[in-house]
Each structure stands twice: as C-alpha cells, then as structure tokens.
Scaffold this active site. Structure first.
Site, PDB file in Angstrom:
ATOM      1  N   ARG A  77     -36.684  94.098  85.097  1.00 46.51           N
ATOM      2  CA  ARG A  77     -37.677  93.394  84.099  1.00 46.51           C
ATOM      3  C   ARG A  77     -37.018  92.009  84.234  1.00 46.51           C
ATOM      4  O   ARG A  77     -37.689  91.115  83.658  1.00 46.51           O
ATOM      5  CB  ARG A  77     -37.413  93.963  82.718  1.00 46.51           C
ATOM      6  CG  ARG A  77     -38.191  95.348  82.513  1.00 46.51           C
ATOM      7  CD  ARG A  77     -38.078  95.887  81.178  1.00 46.51           C
ATOM      8  NE  ARG A  77     -36.794  96.530  81.184  1.00 46.51           N
ATOM      9  CZ  ARG A  77     -36.297  97.786  81.618  1.00 46.51           C
ATOM     10  NH1 ARG A  77     -37.090  98.605  81.854  1.00 46.51           N
ATOM     11  NH2 ARG A  77     -34.922  97.994  81.240  1.00 46.51           N
ATOM     12  N   GLU A  96     -19.717 102.486  83.668  1.00 44.03           N
ATOM     13  CA  GLU A  96     -19.097 103.688  82.976  1.00 44.03           C
ATOM     14  C   GLU A  96     -19.231 105.135  83.596  1.00 44.03           C
ATOM     15  O   GLU A  96     -18.382 106.051  83.441  1.00 44.03           O
ATOM     16  CB  GLU A  96     -19.609 103.823  81.448  1.00 44.03           C
ATOM     17  CG  GLU A  96     -21.299 104.297  81.331  1.00 44.03           C
ATOM     18  CD  GLU A  96     -22.071 102.929  81.310  1.00 44.03           C
ATOM     19  OE1 GLU A  96     -23.200 103.074  81.104  1.00 44.03           O
ATOM     20  OE2 GLU A  96     -21.442 101.938  81.664  1.00 44.03           O
TER      21      GLU A  96
END
Length: 175
Positions: free
Chosen positions: A62, A99
């Site tokens: 985006r 993560e």
C-alpha cells in the site's frame, strides 16, 4: 496532524475483528483509499511531510499507492521498496527479523542511483517498526539520506516509532 484528517481516516477505516487471527482488531484502510476525497486528503497531508525530499519511497504494497500519489503531488520520483524476490538482479537488499521469522526488502541496484538523494519513506501503517527500520537501512546502504517517514496509521501500543529514532516520523492517525 490536524483533527480533520485524523477524523476522516477514522471515519473511513473499517474495523475487522479477529483478523488475521483471534484477538486482533484489523484496521482496513481500503475504503479510505478507494474514496477520491479520502485519497486526495491523505495525499495532501502526507505531502506536507515531503518538503525538501527529491524522492519518495513507498513500502510494499500500500506504500506504493500512497507513495506514487505523494510523489505526483510533490513533483518528485517514486521508488518501490519491494519484498524479496520480486525484482531481477542485481538488487540492494536487507534482511530483517520479524516476530515469526525473517523478511527481505529490495530495491534495484542497476539503472538506479540514489546516492545523495533525500528520500521520504511512505507507508500505510507503522506497527512494530521493523519493516520501516529495514527500509531506512536499505536506502542508507544504497547511499540515500532518509529525511523522514510518514504513515496513515500508527499503532502506538506496538511502539514502532521508538525503533526509528531519531528519524522524524509523522502519523496522520494514532490509535
């Protein structure tokens, strides 16, 4: 940022509960970007952050949309910072930890010289800051000077801004 632009983003942002996993409240900016008035308003607000930049870098995906609109508004070029494996070689690349694993960002290394260019990074969301920090490192390694980062939405609980210090970061809406 002004309350007007923050209110506009908030009013046009769709809340999607339990996506992409239970307990996550996903903030979908698609309705905002699909609205001509909304897109123009956020483009103008993000462009205010680009004073002095001679290149806009949009982060996959985006950030490409927003970066291109901001670059047009400012009369600059736009550079797409791609996810790894999307560009033909040679590339400048940086791998960073997530993560749940690692990811790579790339820009062309051939036919594009950004040494000495003043670059503003644009993206839709600042969360943990890992992707934005990797983009800063990637552009710096290629010889550019990153002047700042600007995003539509900052998820403040994830403290991504701290990862980017001392870089100037502008968020149109903080939640």
């Amino acid at each position: 940022m002004s309350d007007d632009i923050s209110g506009l983003i908030e009013s046009m942002m769709r809340q999607v509960p339990d996506f992409p996993e239970p307990g996550i409240q996903f903030k979908d900016l698609t309705p905002l970007l699909a609205d001509a008035h909304g897109l123009a308003a956020v483009t103008d607000a993000l462009a205010e952050c680009g004073e002095g930049a001679d290149l806009i870098a949009g982060i996959d995906a985006r950030g490409f949309l927003l970066g291109a609109a901001v670059a047009l508004r400012l009369g600059t070029g736009v550079l797409a910072i791609r996810k790894g494996g999307k560009l033909p070689p040679p590339v400048h690349s940086v791998t960073y930890e997530l993560e749940y694993g690692s990811a790579t960002l790339e820009i062309p290394a051939d036919g594009l010289d950004i040494r000495g260019r003043r670059v503003l990074i644009i993206d839709d969301v600042l969360a943990t800051g890992g992707t934005a920090a990797a983009a800063v490192r990637l552009l710096g390694d290629a010889g550019a000077t990153v002047t700042g980062a600007a995003v539509l939405l900052e998820l403040t609980a994830l403290n991504g801004r701290s990862v980017l210090e001392p870089l100037a970061v502008t968020s149109l809406l903080c939640v």
